[in-house]
Write a protein that holds these residues in place. Structure first.
Motif, short mmCIF file in Angstrom:
data_model
loop_
_atom_site.label_atom_id
_atom_site.label_comp_id
_atom_site.label_asym_id
_atom_site.label_seq_id
_atom_site.Cartn_x
_atom_site.Cartn_y
_atom_site.Cartn_z
N MET A 1 0.85 -1.20 0.00
CA MET A 1 0.00 0.00 0.00
C MET A 1 0.88 1.25 0.00
N THR A 2 0.58 2.20 -0.89
CA THR A 2 1.37 3.43 -1.00
C THR A 2 1.18 4.31 0.22
N LYS A 3 2.29 4.76 0.78
CA LYS A 3 2.22 5.67 1.91
C LYS A 3 1.70 7.01 1.44
N LYS A 4 0.77 7.58 2.19
CA LYS A 4 0.19 8.86 1.82
C LYS A 4 1.19 10.00 2.01
N GLY A 5 1.06 11.01 1.17
CA GLY A 5 1.92 12.18 1.29
C GLY A 5 1.46 13.09 2.40
N LYS A 6 2.24 14.12 2.64
CA LYS A 6 1.96 15.09 3.70
C LYS A 6 1.63 16.44 3.08
N LEU A 7 0.61 17.10 3.64
CA LEU A 7 0.28 18.46 3.23
C LEU A 7 1.09 19.43 4.10
N ILE A 8 1.76 20.38 3.44
CA ILE A 8 2.59 21.34 4.16
C ILE A 8 2.12 22.75 3.80
N GLY A 9 1.50 23.42 4.75
CA GLY A 9 1.09 24.80 4.54
C GLY A 9 2.26 25.72 4.81
N ILE A 10 2.59 26.57 3.85
CA ILE A 10 3.78 27.42 3.98
C ILE A 10 3.41 28.90 3.89
N GLY A 11 3.68 29.64 4.95
CA GLY A 11 3.54 31.08 4.91
C GLY A 11 4.76 31.68 4.23
N VAL A 12 4.55 32.42 3.14
CA VAL A 12 5.69 32.93 2.37
C VAL A 12 6.02 34.38 2.71
N GLY A 13 5.35 34.92 3.72
CA GLY A 13 5.67 36.28 4.15
C GLY A 13 4.98 37.35 3.32
N PRO A 14 5.36 38.61 3.52
CA PRO A 14 4.65 39.73 2.90
C PRO A 14 5.04 40.06 1.47
N GLY A 15 6.22 39.64 1.03
CA GLY A 15 6.59 39.99 -0.34
C GLY A 15 8.05 39.77 -0.71
N ASP A 16 8.96 40.02 0.21
CA ASP A 16 10.39 39.88 -0.05
C ASP A 16 10.79 38.41 0.07
N THR A 17 11.34 37.84 -0.98
CA THR A 17 11.75 36.44 -0.96
C THR A 17 12.71 36.14 0.18
N GLU A 18 13.55 37.11 0.54
CA GLU A 18 14.54 36.89 1.59
C GLU A 18 13.91 36.77 2.98
N LEU A 19 12.62 37.08 3.09
CA LEU A 19 11.93 36.95 4.37
C LEU A 19 11.29 35.57 4.56
N LEU A 20 11.46 34.69 3.60
CA LEU A 20 11.04 33.30 3.80
C LEU A 20 11.86 32.69 4.93
N THR A 21 11.24 31.85 5.73
CA THR A 21 12.02 31.16 6.76
C THR A 21 12.92 30.12 6.11
N LEU A 22 13.97 29.74 6.83
CA LEU A 22 14.88 28.70 6.33
C LEU A 22 14.13 27.39 6.11
N LYS A 23 13.20 27.11 7.01
CA LYS A 23 12.43 25.86 6.90
C LYS A 23 11.54 25.87 5.66
N ALA A 24 10.89 27.01 5.41
CA ALA A 24 10.05 27.12 4.21
C ALA A 24 10.87 26.93 2.95
N ALA A 25 12.03 27.58 2.88
CA ALA A 25 12.90 27.45 1.71
C ALA A 25 13.37 26.02 1.52
N LYS A 26 13.68 25.34 2.60
CA LYS A 26 14.15 23.95 2.53
C LYS A 26 13.08 23.06 1.93
N VAL A 27 11.84 23.23 2.38
CA VAL A 27 10.74 22.41 1.85
C VAL A 27 10.52 22.71 0.37
#
Length: 233
Positions: A1-27
């Motif tokens: 049986m195939t293992k189900k995937g995970k849903l990951i909700g990611i807050g990307v911040g207000p607009g500047d790409t550099e304000l993404l968290t390290l964890k968000a960027a990693k995912v």
């Protein structure tokens, strides 16, 4: 049986790409499916424009599954329920195939985000992880270089005017007007008439290249506008 995937909700911040968290960027550098709702077919998702530089760094970028469903800005609750149901089932198909899905959303996923409607529908069926993001109003305060609240101050976030506003204004030390593009003359006059010393400022497109700070309320009111009222008494 195939293992189900995970849903990951990611807050990307207000607009500047550099304000993404390290964890968000990693995912975002590894997840096989990115779910990026947009308001109309001809428009690019603002959230997607923020994370695109991260996605384009991926060696497998051309194989990335990018899903862009339409989440229109409408008031019809029945139609919205149908749209959210459909989007949730679309995500479920990817999760059932064993693939993780990242749902990207402006600011933070827990604050006025369409992600919450999908999250609620799927939380009992799948593993879900939510990665927080920087909110528009904390970014606005940083732009202003002033604290929103201190010590025992009360901060209130208001999405739109309703009959509770008078009471909110009475007991709040700082008020954030989200979605300030929907501000009405009635709302603004109600706040202006409040007999308390106050500072009012609005920030358009906070942290983006076309950021603009305005003293008082914004007359132009583009979609990404946040207004902050700080009472000084």
């Amino acid at each position: 049986m195939t293992k189900k995937g995970k849903l990951i909700g990611i807050g990307v911040g207000p607009g500047d790409t550099e304000l993404l968290t390290l964890k968000a960027a990693k995912v975002l550098k590894s997840v096989p499916v990115v779910f990026s709702p947009k308001s109309a077919k001809e428009k690019e998702s603002i959230a997607l424009s923020i994370v695109r530089p991260i996605l384009e760094e991926r060696k497998d970028y051309k194989r990335l599954m990018l899903v862009e469903p339409i989440f229109p800005m409408i008031e019809d609750k029945e139609e919205l329920e149908r749209i959210w149901d459909s989007a949730s089932e679309m995500i479920a198909q990817y999760l059932n195939s064993g693939r993780d899905v990242a749902f990207i959303t402006l600011g933070d996923p827990s604050i006025f985000s369409t992600y919450s409607y999908v999250q609620r529908r799927l939380i009992d069926r799948y593993e879900i992880e939510t990665i927080p993001g920087i909110t528009s109003f904390t970014a606005c305060a940083a732009t202003r270089n002033k604290a929103l609240v201190e010590q025992n101050n009360i901060l209130t976030v208001v999405p739109k005017i309703d009959d509770r506003l008078e009471e909110v204004l009475e007991y709040s030390d700082a008020v954030v007007l989200m979605k300030a593009s929907r501000n009405t003359a009635e709302l603004e006059s109600t706040i202006e008439a409040k007999n308390r010393p106050k500072e009012i400022y609005s920030v358009q497109n906070c942290t983006r290249e076309n950021e603009k700070v305005i003293e008082g309320f914004s007359n132009e009111k583009p979609y990404l506008t946040t207004t902050i009222i700080k009472f000084d008494d």
